[in-house]
Design a protein around this motif. Structure first.
Motif, PDB file in Angstrom:
ATOM      1  N   ASP A  73       0.769  -1.320   0.097  1.00 52.10           N
ATOM      2  CA  ASP A  73       0.029   0.062   0.028  1.00 52.10           C
ATOM      3  C   ASP A  73       0.916   1.170   0.122  1.00 52.10           C
ATOM      4  O   ASP A  73       1.403   1.631  -0.968  1.00 52.10           O
ATOM      5  CB  ASP A  73      -0.896   0.145   1.025  1.00 52.10           C
ATOM      6  CG  ASP A  73      -2.052   0.935   1.109  1.00 52.10           C
ATOM      7  OD1 ASP A  73      -2.092   1.757   0.207  1.00 52.10           O
ATOM      8  OD2 ASP A  73      -2.804   1.014   2.233  1.00 52.10           O
ATOM      9  N   SER A  74       1.274   1.920   1.035  1.00 57.22           N
ATOM     10  CA  SER A  74       1.888   2.920   1.092  1.00 57.22           C
ATOM     11  C   SER A  74       2.834   2.895   2.444  1.00 57.22           C
ATOM     12  O   SER A  74       2.561   2.143   3.440  1.00 57.22           O
ATOM     13  CB  SER A  74       1.065   4.275   1.211  1.00 57.22           C
ATOM     14  OG  SER A  74       0.465   4.331   2.481  1.00 57.22           O
ATOM     15  N   ASP A 116       2.988   4.838   4.727  1.00 54.58           N
ATOM     16  CA  ASP A 116       2.250   5.475   6.048  1.00 54.58           C
ATOM     17  C   ASP A 116       1.790   4.364   6.817  1.00 54.58           C
ATOM     18  O   ASP A 116       1.570   4.307   7.785  1.00 54.58           O
ATOM     19  CB  ASP A 116       1.336   6.671   5.594  1.00 54.58           C
ATOM     20  CG  ASP A 116       1.927   8.004   4.759  1.00 54.58           C
ATOM     21  OD1 ASP A 116       3.006   7.984   5.387  1.00 54.58           O
ATOM     22  OD2 ASP A 116       1.262   8.504   4.151  1.00 54.58           O
ATOM     23  N   TYR A 118       2.744   0.943   6.472  1.00 53.30           N
ATOM     24  CA  TYR A 118       3.604  -0.005   6.422  1.00 53.30           C
ATOM     25  C   TYR A 118       3.749  -0.469   7.771  1.00 53.30           C
ATOM     26  O   TYR A 118       3.755  -1.496   7.938  1.00 53.30           O
ATOM     27  CB  TYR A 118       5.185   0.438   5.776  1.00 53.30           C
ATOM     28  CG  TYR A 118       6.274  -0.780   5.622  1.00 53.30           C
ATOM     29  CD1 TYR A 118       5.663  -1.935   5.341  1.00 53.30           C
ATOM     30  CD2 TYR A 118       7.420  -0.421   5.690  1.00 53.30           C
ATOM     31  CE1 TYR A 118       6.495  -2.837   5.054  1.00 53.30           C
ATOM     32  CE2 TYR A 118       8.362  -1.282   5.242  1.00 53.30           C
ATOM     33  CZ  TYR A 118       7.940  -2.572   5.172  1.00 53.30           C
ATOM     34  OH  TYR A 118       8.711  -3.608   4.911  1.00 53.30           O
ATOM     35  N   HIS A 153      12.946   2.145   1.734  1.00 51.69           N
ATOM     36  CA  HIS A 153      12.412   2.202   0.347  1.00 51.69           C
ATOM     37  C   HIS A 153      13.412   1.311  -0.554  1.00 51.69           C
ATOM     38  O   HIS A 153      13.725   1.650  -1.870  1.00 51.69           O
ATOM     39  CB  HIS A 153      12.743   3.768  -0.212  1.00 51.69           C
ATOM     40  CG  HIS A 153      11.767   4.743   0.686  1.00 51.69           C
ATOM     41  ND1 HIS A 153      12.029   5.244   2.124  1.00 51.69           N
ATOM     42  CD2 HIS A 153      10.688   5.215   0.467  1.00 51.69           C
ATOM     43  CE1 HIS A 153      11.251   6.009   2.423  1.00 51.69           C
ATOM     44  NE2 HIS A 153      10.263   6.122   1.460  1.00 51.69           N
TER      45      HIS A 153
END
Length: 333
Positions: A213-214, A216, A218, A246
């Motif tokens: 997803d994102s 935020d 995670y 990342h």
């Protein structure tokens, strides 16, 4: 029974007999490395075959006897120069001897387990390099302190892997593993259950724990997989994972496409997989297969194969759902 008499069921004698018996099942290309490791790590009661290291057993015994005499002389000199009650010096000697025996017992058990692992390895090649003495020295210093069953098993797998394929594990990884305790080992195993890897033969060349997803969400998602932020900090400090959330791994090369070159397998939960388009001649965006997440360090990659991975079914479900939503099926091969 006389105090100096060795009982028939002496555990050390049984262990030595066990290692000698197991050695007959070691594949021929590995026997030199195996006996070299045994000669350094195991008790002096184990005689390394002359056919592999002529004179090494005698040299080892001579060194041991010399050390005993030297230690005795130093001990006598210290006793003469320092006024210490005899009871204290006796207790110190007894405590030191007990520590040596405990350390040696750990090494013997680890070597015995490593022999069992090697015997069951069916992927042995004929071209095997010699295991380095520097590696064995570092291994000995760190493995001897491991008394728990879990840590001795990990170190035995480390030794078996290095005997079978020298260079598989770096000295840095030995030092990293020496800082492990059962708590860190459990957290690392939990993390590895979420890790997707790319391998060259059995060597992990890339591995990360992706998010679907994102960033935020995670950490919140990881907590659902029973991985906390504190766990990540601990594993980063232990040298198992990077601090970068990342790290990107592309799985586009794992998609089955008859027109292009053979797809690259990825590994999850100790199984091999490829990706297959759900729709015939279906298209997909390469960007969706560039998954970001936490990455394993070099030591983490080396230790990944030593862990008993237990599947995290929530993660498996999310991984399948993500790929299906992008028009791809995950196919076990």
């Amino acid at each position: 029974m006389d105090d100096n008499e060795i009982p028939d069921n002496n555990p050390l004698e049984n262990l030595v007999d066990g290692i000698t018996t197991l050695a007959t099942g070691i594949p021929a290309p590995l026997r030199k490395n195996f006996w070299k490791a045994v000669g350094q790590l195991c008790t002096a009661a184990v005689d390394v075959p002359v056919s592999y290291f002529e004179g090494q057993s005698a040299l080892r015994r001579a060194n041991t006897e010399s050390r005993v005499q030297l230690i005795k002389r130093i001990s006598d000199d210290m006793t003469d120069k320092i006024s210490v009650p005899e009871i204290y010096s006796d207790l110190a000697i007894e405590k030191h001897a007990s520590k040596i025996i405990r350390f040696q017992g750990n090494l013997d058990q680890i070597t015995h387990q490593a022999a069992n692992i090697i015997i069951t390895n069916d992927s042995i090649t004929d071209d095997i390099d010699e295991i380095s003495e520097e590696w064995l020295n570092e291994f000995e210093q760190n493995a001897q302190t491991k008394s728990s069953d879990e840590m001795r098993l990990i170190f035995s797998r480390l030794l078996a892997g290095e005997i079978s394929q020298p260079g598989s594990f770096s000295i840095r990884t030995i030092k990293t593993l020496s800082e492990f305790d059962q708590n860190i080992a459990l957290k690392f195993r939990n993390l590895c259950s979420l890790c997707i890897t790319i391998k060259d033969n059995e060597k992990v060349i890339a591995g990360n724990i992706p998010y679907f997803d994102s960033l935020d969400t995670y950490l919140k998602t990881l907590s659902r997989y029973e991985i906390s932020y504190e766990d990540l900090i601990l594993l980063n400090e232990a040298g198992m994972i990077t601090a970068d959330f990342h790290t990107k791994i592309s799985y586009g090369s794992s998609v089955i496409n008859s027109v292009e070159k053979l797809p690259v397998r990825f590994f999850y939960n100790n199984k091999r997989y490829l990706l297959e388009p759900i729709a015939k001649n279906g298209s997909y965006d390469d960007d969706i297969l560039n998954l970001l997440g936490i990455s394993l360090t070099s030591s983490g990659k080396e230790l990944y194969n030593l862990v008993d991975i237990v599947e995290n079914f929530d993660f498996s479900k999310d991984l399948n759902y993500y790929m299906n939503s992008k028009g791809l099926n995950i196919i076990e091969i």
